[in-house]
Motif scaffolding. Sequence first.
Motif, mmCIF file in Angstrom:
data_model
loop_
_atom_site.group_PDB
_atom_site.id
_atom_site.type_symbol
_atom_site.label_atom_id
_atom_site.label_comp_id
_atom_site.label_asym_id
_atom_site.label_seq_id
_atom_site.Cartn_x
_atom_site.Cartn_y
_atom_site.Cartn_z
ATOM 1 N N HIS A 99 0.858 -1.187 0.000
ATOM 2 C CA HIS A 99 0.000 0.000 0.000
ATOM 3 C C HIS A 99 0.888 1.227 0.000
ATOM 4 O O HIS A 99 1.427 1.609 1.041
ATOM 5 C CB HIS A 99 -0.917 -0.010 1.223
ATOM 6 C CG HIS A 99 -1.906 1.113 1.235
ATOM 7 N ND1 HIS A 99 -2.237 1.794 2.378
ATOM 8 C CD2 HIS A 99 -2.641 1.677 0.242
ATOM 9 C CE1 HIS A 99 -3.141 2.721 2.092
ATOM 10 N NE2 HIS A 99 -3.397 2.665 0.807
ATOM 11 N N VAL A 104 -0.367 -3.003 4.059
ATOM 12 C CA VAL A 104 -1.613 -3.045 4.796
ATOM 13 C C VAL A 104 -1.987 -4.510 4.957
ATOM 14 O O VAL A 104 -1.696 -5.332 4.073
ATOM 15 C CB VAL A 104 -2.726 -2.249 4.087
ATOM 16 C CG1 VAL A 104 -3.062 -2.853 2.735
ATOM 17 C CG2 VAL A 104 -3.971 -2.163 4.956
ATOM 18 N N THR A 118 -7.936 -3.524 10.008
ATOM 19 C CA THR A 118 -6.802 -3.361 9.105
ATOM 20 C C THR A 118 -5.616 -2.845 9.905
ATOM 21 O O THR A 118 -5.765 -2.141 10.908
ATOM 22 C CB THR A 118 -7.126 -2.382 7.962
ATOM 23 O OG1 THR A 118 -7.601 -1.141 8.506
ATOM 24 C CG2 THR A 118 -8.170 -2.966 7.034
ATOM 25 N N ILE A 172 -8.758 1.083 0.905
ATOM 26 C CA ILE A 172 -7.916 1.479 2.038
ATOM 27 C C ILE A 172 -7.378 2.880 1.792
ATOM 28 O O ILE A 172 -6.747 3.136 0.758
ATOM 29 C CB ILE A 172 -6.749 0.496 2.232
ATOM 30 C CG1 ILE A 172 -7.247 -0.953 2.259
ATOM 31 C CG2 ILE A 172 -5.987 0.828 3.508
ATOM 32 C CD1 ILE A 172 -8.177 -1.288 3.377
ATOM 33 N N GLY A 176 -4.660 3.905 6.388
ATOM 34 C CA GLY A 176 -4.866 2.491 6.650
ATOM 35 C C GLY A 176 -6.287 2.133 7.026
ATOM 36 O O GLY A 176 -6.565 0.993 7.388
ATOM 37 N N ALA A 178 -10.182 1.277 6.269
ATOM 38 C CA ALA A 178 -10.990 0.706 5.195
ATOM 39 C C ALA A 178 -12.277 1.510 5.035
ATOM 40 O O ALA A 178 -13.044 1.661 5.991
ATOM 41 C CB ALA A 178 -11.316 -0.757 5.495
#
Length: 273
Positions: A99, A104, A118, A172, A176, A178
């Motif tokens: 990511h 992530v 996450t 995401i 970080g 979601a």
Amino acid sequence: MVEDRMLVWGGFTATHDETDAMMARDGALYDPESDTWEPIADAPEARDLARAAIVGDHVVFGGGDFLVYSLAEDAWHTVEIPEPTGEQRAYTVYDVAVHGDGVVAVAGTGPFGEELATLAFEPGEHDGAAFRPLPELDGGEERADAVGLAATPEGTALLTVRTGDTTRLYRIDGHGQARPVDTADSAFFLPAVRTHTGGLLSGDTHAVDGLGLVATRPGTVSLWDHGAERSLSQRWGALDGYCGPLVPAGGGRLLGWGGLGCEDEGISLTVDP
């Protein structure tokens, strides 16, 4: 592949050890150009069936806390995962993806993804991972029975989570977290990693130009193109008796080989949405 070499690390061994049971903590780098192997430093812990992602010259392995291997330093360090709340067991990392400049991961507790969250960090920069619960599943009655993460060609990450008859799609963000994007009937998209197996005999998720999300699991290939409002899940007879990973190879082709307890031949599928 880490730069121009292949890293082989950890896994199941036939030799029992009082500390590591039947798991390995050693590994080596293979150079296909010279056909030679170079051992790497032992990791602080042994792991088997651990999900991994590569960021620059760092390799990040899930499992318990994250294990991060630095190719430049031939050294390991650990990135901690927060302890669960209440009486839940430790978090299990189900899947890991690149990511941006970091990684992530999606993790949960219990046998069916309780307290799903996450986790995000940049290798070499942090000793702990940022923790972001999924609001819809944070301590609620819903349980995730399958999840999957994929890095897009643009450098973002997409998460799919199946709860009962519904599969949710998340994007995401840079922190970080979601963010919900869409939902689909689970009959039309099955995320790749079963939470009750911790990744064992599960598949992989990829973001592929022209196809969208491609999730592969034993016997099944699922597609989800959010932009085209299209999703489907199909069993393939060619995948019967096969449980290795499948990798996109362009033009809708998926290539794979091997798998635990499975056939030792390669396989090629062409997916036509």
